[in-house]
Write a protein that holds these residues in place. Sequence first.
Motif, PDB file in Angstrom:
ATOM      1  N   GLU A  47     -24.485 -38.808 -24.423  1.00 42.03           N
ATOM      2  CA  GLU A  47     -23.774 -37.726 -23.749  1.00 42.03           C
ATOM      3  C   GLU A  47     -22.279 -38.009 -23.624  1.00 42.03           C
ATOM      4  O   GLU A  47     -21.574 -37.316 -22.886  1.00 42.03           O
ATOM      5  N   LYS A 130     -19.836 -37.288 -12.807  1.00 41.13           N
ATOM      6  CA  LYS A 130     -20.923 -36.337 -13.033  1.00 41.13           C
ATOM      7  C   LYS A 130     -21.501 -35.939 -11.680  1.00 41.13           C
ATOM      8  O   LYS A 130     -21.264 -36.590 -10.656  1.00 41.13           O
ATOM      9  N   TRP A 134     -27.144 -34.651 -12.027  1.00 37.80           N
ATOM     10  CA  TRP A 134     -27.082 -35.193 -13.388  1.00 37.80           C
ATOM     11  C   TRP A 134     -27.537 -36.645 -13.385  1.00 37.80           C
ATOM     12  O   TRP A 134     -28.310 -37.081 -14.244  1.00 37.80           O
ATOM     13  N   ASP A 137     -31.322 -36.831 -12.666  1.00 34.85           N
ATOM     14  CA  ASP A 137     -32.091 -36.364 -13.826  1.00 34.85           C
ATOM     15  C   ASP A 137     -32.169 -37.415 -14.921  1.00 34.85           C
ATOM     16  O   ASP A 137     -33.131 -37.433 -15.698  1.00 34.85           O
ATOM     17  N   ARG A 138     -31.153 -38.276 -15.012  1.00 35.31           N
ATOM     18  CA  ARG A 138     -31.151 -39.320 -16.042  1.00 35.31           C
ATOM     19  C   ARG A 138     -31.734 -40.630 -15.554  1.00 35.31           C
ATOM     20  O   ARG A 138     -32.455 -41.310 -16.296  1.00 35.31           O
ATOM     21  N   ASP A 244     -30.985 -29.715 -19.643  1.00 30.07           N
ATOM     22  CA  ASP A 244     -29.818 -28.991 -19.144  1.00 30.07           C
ATOM     23  C   ASP A 244     -30.137 -28.157 -17.906  1.00 30.07           C
ATOM     24  O   ASP A 244     -29.235 -27.544 -17.323  1.00 30.07           O
ATOM     25  N   THR A 246     -30.715 -28.145 -14.325  1.00 28.63           N
ATOM     26  CA  THR A 246     -30.419 -29.072 -13.248  1.00 28.63           C
ATOM     27  C   THR A 246     -31.638 -29.315 -12.357  1.00 28.63           C
ATOM     28  O   THR A 246     -32.223 -28.379 -11.832  1.00 28.63           O
ATOM     29  N   THR A 308     -26.075 -28.648 -16.905  1.00 25.55           N
ATOM     30  CA  THR A 308     -25.622 -29.783 -16.118  1.00 25.55           C
ATOM     31  C   THR A 308     -24.214 -30.179 -16.533  1.00 25.55           C
ATOM     32  O   THR A 308     -23.898 -30.278 -17.709  1.00 25.55           O
ATOM     33  N   LYS A 309     -23.375 -30.382 -15.533  1.00 24.93           N
ATOM     34  CA  LYS A 309     -22.006 -30.797 -15.816  1.00 24.93           C
ATOM     35  C   LYS A 309     -21.706 -32.108 -15.093  1.00 24.93           C
ATOM     36  O   LYS A 309     -22.309 -32.412 -14.113  1.00 24.93           O
TER      37      LYS A 309
END
Length: 309
Positions: A47, A130, A134, A137-138, A244, A246, A308-309
């Motif tokens: 990413e 981030k 985000w 989620d990772r 993507d 969220t 997601t940003k």
Amino acid sequence: MYILKFDWNPLTGIDIIGNFKIHFYSLMWIAAFVIGHAIMKRIFKREKVNLEFLDPLFIYTVLATMLGARLGHVIFYQPELIGQDPLSVILPFKFVGGFEFQGFQGLASHGAAIGIIIGMYLYRKKYQYKSMMWILDRIVIPVASGAVFIRIGNFINSEIIGKITDSDFGVRFVQEYYNKYEIVQKTGIKDVKKAYASITDNPNMASLLEAVPFRHPAQLYESFSYIFVFLILWFVYTKTTKKDQTGFLFGLFLILLWSVRFFVEFVKEPQGDEFINWFGLNTGQWLSVPFILIGLYFMFAFKPKTTTK
């Protein structure tokens, strides 16, 4: 089918000098963190996130996991320790009844989960590259892989054992059934390692081995299931657009992992005193339910469901 039944009486570590010993359980924790770091590094590169943020994330995760797991065990399963031997709550030593290095004798996965969420919140406050979601989620992807190794470590240590079974699949946990003082007394062998080895190697000790019941290898059930949790998360992350959405991966992780924990608890012995035991469900199961409900919320109700940003 006898081939599916076996005796578990392994070496639990490597003797270094004196009473100092490198435990295989500790090596499993190291493996979990090292592999988790590698997975997260791959995610960062995928990413195009600056790798300078990775090592601080690793440090926050390790500290949050260990502190959360330890405090969770004490709060949920052994609160009397706070009054009896408070220093042993945060230090790997026993102070009451004689000073002794014992490592941390209890780590709770529910506490680890809470610790990681708090740790990621604190990390996000300092490093704002981030969003909080985000990161969550990772981070659940390497956490799922780490859970595989932790349960293998539990199996090596003959802890978190399953209930007695007469099925075709069972394990006799010799070192859980006989503590080190008892095994020396019953075998008449002063060397603890040799005393344990004699139970499975010496035919004259057959009666002692026969007394050990076969149990469900609950640790292996969990470990094997967590492999699939990890693979599902990795597939969704790499092969679908749901990464993507969220909160989706975070919610999916909570549902999968804690559902596994919920069902395995049916064949697992209680871990310490069961302070919650309602409607036939134990403490571990009731503690899993909120995580599953939170997971459902993040998968299906959390807003905004945007990129997601």
